[in-house]
Write an enzyme that holds these catalytic residues in place. Structure first.
Site, PDB file in Angstrom:
ATOM      1  N   GLY A  14       0.692  -1.288  -0.001  1.00  0.00           N
ATOM      2  CA  GLY A  14      -0.096  -0.058  -0.023  1.00  0.00           C
ATOM      3  C   GLY A  14       0.842   1.186  -0.051  1.00  0.00           C
ATOM      4  O   GLY A  14       1.974   1.324   0.755  1.00  0.00           O
ATOM      5  N   ARG A  75       1.367  -4.766  -5.950  1.00  0.00           N
ATOM      6  CA  ARG A  75       1.214  -6.149  -5.242  1.00  0.00           C
ATOM      7  C   ARG A  75       1.500  -6.924  -6.342  1.00  0.00           C
ATOM      8  O   ARG A  75       0.979  -7.028  -7.468  1.00  0.00           O
ATOM      9  CB  ARG A  75      -0.019  -6.464  -4.418  1.00  0.00           C
ATOM     10  CG  ARG A  75      -0.389  -5.163  -3.475  1.00  0.00           C
ATOM     11  CD  ARG A  75      -1.518  -5.535  -2.601  1.00  0.00           C
ATOM     12  NE  ARG A  75      -2.081  -4.379  -1.797  1.00  0.00           N
ATOM     13  CZ  ARG A  75      -1.589  -4.131  -0.871  1.00  0.00           C
ATOM     14  NH1 ARG A  75      -0.689  -4.650  -0.159  1.00  0.00           N
ATOM     15  NH2 ARG A  75      -2.497  -2.930  -0.301  1.00  0.00           N
ATOM     16  N   ASP A 106       4.898  -5.205   5.972  1.00  0.00           N
ATOM     17  CA  ASP A 106       5.573  -6.582   6.416  1.00  0.00           C
ATOM     18  C   ASP A 106       5.246  -7.470   5.121  1.00  0.00           C
ATOM     19  O   ASP A 106       6.361  -8.281   5.167  1.00  0.00           O
ATOM     20  CB  ASP A 106       4.529  -7.090   7.755  1.00  0.00           C
ATOM     21  CG  ASP A 106       3.249  -7.202   7.336  1.00  0.00           C
ATOM     22  OD1 ASP A 106       2.491  -6.604   6.346  1.00  0.00           O
ATOM     23  OD2 ASP A 106       2.535  -7.951   8.390  1.00  0.00           O
ATOM     24  N   THR A 130       4.308   1.793   5.922  1.00  0.00           N
ATOM     25  CA  THR A 130       2.522   1.682   5.828  1.00  0.00           C
ATOM     26  C   THR A 130       1.932   2.561   6.741  1.00  0.00           C
ATOM     27  O   THR A 130       2.493   2.864   7.783  1.00  0.00           O
ATOM     28  CB  THR A 130       2.461  -0.194   6.267  1.00  0.00           C
ATOM     29  OG1 THR A 130       1.115  -0.038   6.569  1.00  0.00           O
ATOM     30  CG2 THR A 130       3.380  -0.042   7.618  1.00  0.00           C
ATOM     31  N   ASP A 132      -0.242   1.837   8.590  1.00  0.00           N
ATOM     32  CA  ASP A 132      -0.789   0.888   9.662  1.00  0.00           C
ATOM     33  C   ASP A 132      -0.198   0.952  10.815  1.00  0.00           C
ATOM     34  O   ASP A 132      -0.415   0.463  11.999  1.00  0.00           O
ATOM     35  CB  ASP A 132      -1.252  -0.678   9.237  1.00  0.00           C
ATOM     36  CG  ASP A 132      -2.243  -0.526   8.183  1.00  0.00           C
ATOM     37  OD1 ASP A 132      -2.938   0.218   8.365  1.00  0.00           O
ATOM     38  OD2 ASP A 132      -2.050  -1.485   7.441  1.00  0.00           O
ATOM     39  N   ASP A 134       2.090  -1.225  11.847  1.00  0.00           N
ATOM     40  CA  ASP A 134       1.972  -2.605  12.548  1.00  0.00           C
ATOM     41  C   ASP A 134       3.194  -3.625  12.328  1.00  0.00           C
ATOM     42  O   ASP A 134       3.199  -4.596  12.350  1.00  0.00           O
ATOM     43  CB  ASP A 134       0.713  -3.134  11.936  1.00  0.00           C
ATOM     44  CG  ASP A 134       0.797  -3.469  10.421  1.00  0.00           C
ATOM     45  OD1 ASP A 134       1.776  -2.773   9.666  1.00  0.00           O
ATOM     46  OD2 ASP A 134       0.040  -4.271   9.744  1.00  0.00           O
ATOM     47  N   ARG A 176      -6.565  -3.371   8.471  1.00  0.00           N
ATOM     48  CA  ARG A 176      -7.235  -4.973   8.413  1.00  0.00           C
ATOM     49  C   ARG A 176      -6.614  -5.948   9.481  1.00  0.00           C
ATOM     50  O   ARG A 176      -7.587  -6.542   9.905  1.00  0.00           O
ATOM     51  CB  ARG A 176      -6.586  -5.382   7.000  1.00  0.00           C
ATOM     52  CG  ARG A 176      -7.324  -5.350   5.850  1.00  0.00           C
ATOM     53  CD  ARG A 176      -7.002  -5.615   4.419  1.00  0.00           C
ATOM     54  NE  ARG A 176      -5.484  -5.184   4.446  1.00  0.00           N
ATOM     55  CZ  ARG A 176      -4.607  -5.365   3.549  1.00  0.00           C
ATOM     56  NH1 ARG A 176      -4.899  -6.252   2.606  1.00  0.00           N
ATOM     57  NH2 ARG A 176      -3.504  -4.805   3.766  1.00  0.00           N
TER      58      ARG A 176
HETATM   59  P1  ATP Z   1       0.587  -2.774   3.460  1.00  0.00           P
HETATM   60  O1  ATP Z   1       0.928  -3.085   4.898  1.00  0.00           O
HETATM   61  O2  ATP Z   1       0.180  -1.314   3.288  1.00  0.00           O
HETATM   62  O3  ATP Z   1      -0.489  -3.963   2.891  1.00  0.00           O
HETATM   63  P2  ATP Z   1       2.446  -4.974   2.374  1.00  0.00           P
HETATM   64  O4  ATP Z   1       3.894  -4.820   2.411  1.00  0.00           O
HETATM   65  O5  ATP Z   1       2.151  -5.658   3.739  1.00  0.00           O
HETATM   66  O6  ATP Z   1       1.724  -3.384   2.609  1.00  0.00           O
HETATM   67  P3  ATP Z   1       1.637  -6.944   0.826  1.00  0.00           P
HETATM   68  O7  ATP Z   1       0.218  -6.779  -0.344  1.00  0.00           O
HETATM   69  O8  ATP Z   1       1.157  -7.732   2.006  1.00  0.00           O
HETATM   70  O9  ATP Z   1       1.674  -5.244   1.173  1.00  0.00           O
HETATM   71  O10 ATP Z   1       2.857  -7.470   0.325  1.00  0.00           O
HETATM   72  C1  ATP Z   1       3.479  -6.610  -0.728  1.00  0.00           C
HETATM   73  C2  ATP Z   1       3.926  -7.708  -1.753  1.00  0.00           C
HETATM   74  O11 ATP Z   1       5.108  -8.342  -1.342  1.00  0.00           O
HETATM   75  C3  ATP Z   1       3.340  -8.763  -2.345  1.00  0.00           C
HETATM   76  O12 ATP Z   1       2.281  -8.266  -3.242  1.00  0.00           O
HETATM   77  C4  ATP Z   1       4.176  -9.776  -2.829  1.00  0.00           C
HETATM   78  O13 ATP Z   1       4.821  -9.307  -4.141  1.00  0.00           O
HETATM   79  C5  ATP Z   1       5.491  -9.527  -1.806  1.00  0.00           C
HETATM   80  N1  ATP Z   1       5.322 -10.799  -0.759  1.00  0.00           N
HETATM   81  C6  ATP Z   1       4.453 -10.477   0.257  1.00  0.00           C
HETATM   82  N2  ATP Z   1       4.726 -11.822   0.874  1.00  0.00           N
HETATM   83  C7  ATP Z   1       5.481 -12.513   0.277  1.00  0.00           C
HETATM   84  C8  ATP Z   1       5.968 -13.682   0.500  1.00  0.00           C
HETATM   85  N3  ATP Z   1       5.553 -14.670   1.408  1.00  0.00           N
HETATM   86  N4  ATP Z   1       6.970 -14.386  -0.435  1.00  0.00           N
HETATM   87  C9  ATP Z   1       7.282 -13.524  -1.756  1.00  0.00           C
HETATM   88  N5  ATP Z   1       6.697 -12.307  -1.894  1.00  0.00           N
HETATM   89  C10 ATP Z   1       5.787 -11.787  -0.947  1.00  0.00           C
END
Ligand code: ATP
Length: 327
Positions: A14, A75, A106, A130, A132, A134, A176
């Site tokens: 995000g 993503r 994360d 982020t 959040d 978190d 979330r």
């Molecule tokens: P936000 O907290 O704003 O949602 P985020 O970084 O947690 O941000 P995610 O959609 O969970 O957002 O993860 C972003 C991208 O990181 C995913 O679309 C994917 O490409 C990669 N990613 C997440 N988990 C994994 C994993 N276990 N293995 C490989 N890539 C991953």
């Protein structure tokens, strides 16, 4: 580790206000140390599909005050698969990128860790980005302060109308899996109750609480609900309690994406700049697979391993305080 000559930077997951300040911090600090900088657009998707652009010092002019991320974010399902990561690795090698700074939540940091476990020769450094807040191991994440201020401003406005009409307002905020925005904005706005995903069975208490407020003839009630609450968000919770409180005009407001936007606060700009700077300092110190963050307001480095394994907890005393302060 060989000497780093070219560093990539990307934003993932995000978007969050302040990410641009971090991109600027990374870019200008890298240039200061004589490195070339490659912006990887659209997060891991761009790494797999070669969305590489050269960043110079002037490329990051005039972005400090802008929300969102100039590199765009995404993503990527492909990056979750070994073939996708292999393609990403080959593209980085082809472009001569020998270190990467990932700005994201994360999930993005988990992706970085998975990649580094497979490919050792390209160090990754993480920056917590982020709204959040978190992420384990850092008391601050980029965008949280701005998002919080946006929520507080909106809730203050809603309270004016709530008080004028004897309304019971359920306001849904982002989160979330985590209730940090809900909890802190609720405290800042004097919310009567705060419902968050980390705590179970809050709706029953809520009914008792509203009952008491009703007897005391409270003219308005603001209930903050994190979107990921177990009861299913503000609409679902309002539905569950409204039949018991006919004298209140029950309303629901979902704040939605306004929480992600807007010009970053001064706090976010300063902190994100520091994190961008610290990420390159970490690379210069031969660090890898660490996230830069803040601990007791000081810059700190935390291994990806810990960041991913452990969950940041809300402070139960703060929740208790909300109950005391809202009587
Ligand atoms: P936000 O907290 O704003 O949602 P985020 O970084 O947690 O941000 P995610 O959609 O969970 O957002 O993860 C972003 C991208 O990181 C995913 O679309 C994917 O490409 C990669 N990613 C997440 N988990 C994994 C994993 N276990 N293995 C490989 N890539 C991953």
């Amino acid at each position: 580790m060989g000497k780093i000559k070219r560093v990539g930077v990307l934003t993932s997951g995000g978007d969050a206000p302040g990410m641009n300040a971090a991109i600027r911090g990374v870019t200008r600090t890298a240039i200061y140390y004589g490195l070339e900088v490659i912006g990887i657009r659209h997060g891991y998707h761009g790494m797999i599909h070669d969305h590489f652009v050269s960043l110079k010092a002037h490329s990051v002019s005039d972005i400090l005050a802008r929300g969102g991320t100039i590199l765009k974010t995404a993503r990527s399902k492909e990056f979750m698969e070994p073939e996708g990561r292999k393609q990403a690795y080959e593209n980085l090698k082809k472009a001569g990128v020998d270190a990467v700074v990932v700005i994201g939540g994360d999930g993005s940091l988990t992706g970085a860790r998975v990649f580094c476990d497979e490919y050792y020769d390209i160090p990754f450094i993480g920056i917590p980005g982020t709204i959040d807040n978190d992420i384990y191991g850092t008391e601050y994440t980029i965008g949280y302060d701005t998002a919080l201020n946006t929520v507080v401003e909106a809730v203050d406005k809603i309270r004016d109308t709530a008080g004028s009409h004897n309304r019971l307002f359920f306001i849904e905020v982002m989160g979330r899996d985590a209730g940090f925005i809900a909890l802190k904005s609720g405290i800042a706005c004097g919310a009567e109750a705060i419902l968050i995903p980390e705590v179970h069975g809050q709706v029953d208490n809520l009914k008792d609480y509203l009952e008491k407020g009703f007897k005391r003839k409270k003219s308005s009630n603001i209930i903050i609900v994190a979107e990921g609450d177990e009861e299913g968000g503000a609409f679902a919770i309002a539905d569950r309690v409204k039949d018991d409180f006919h004298d209140y005009d029950v309303r629901v407001s979902v704040l939605g994406h306004i929480q992600r936007g807007g010009t970053p606060s001064a706090y976010d700009r300063v902190s994100a700049s520091k994190l961008g700077y610290a990420a390159i300092e970490a690379l210069m110190d031969d660090q890898k697979s660490v996230m830069v963050g803040f601990h007791n307001s000081e810059l700190d480095y935390i291994p990806f391993r810990k960041v991913i394994k452990l969950k940041k907890k809300v402070d139960p005393e703060e929740l208790q305080m909300v109950e005391i302060l809202s009587i």
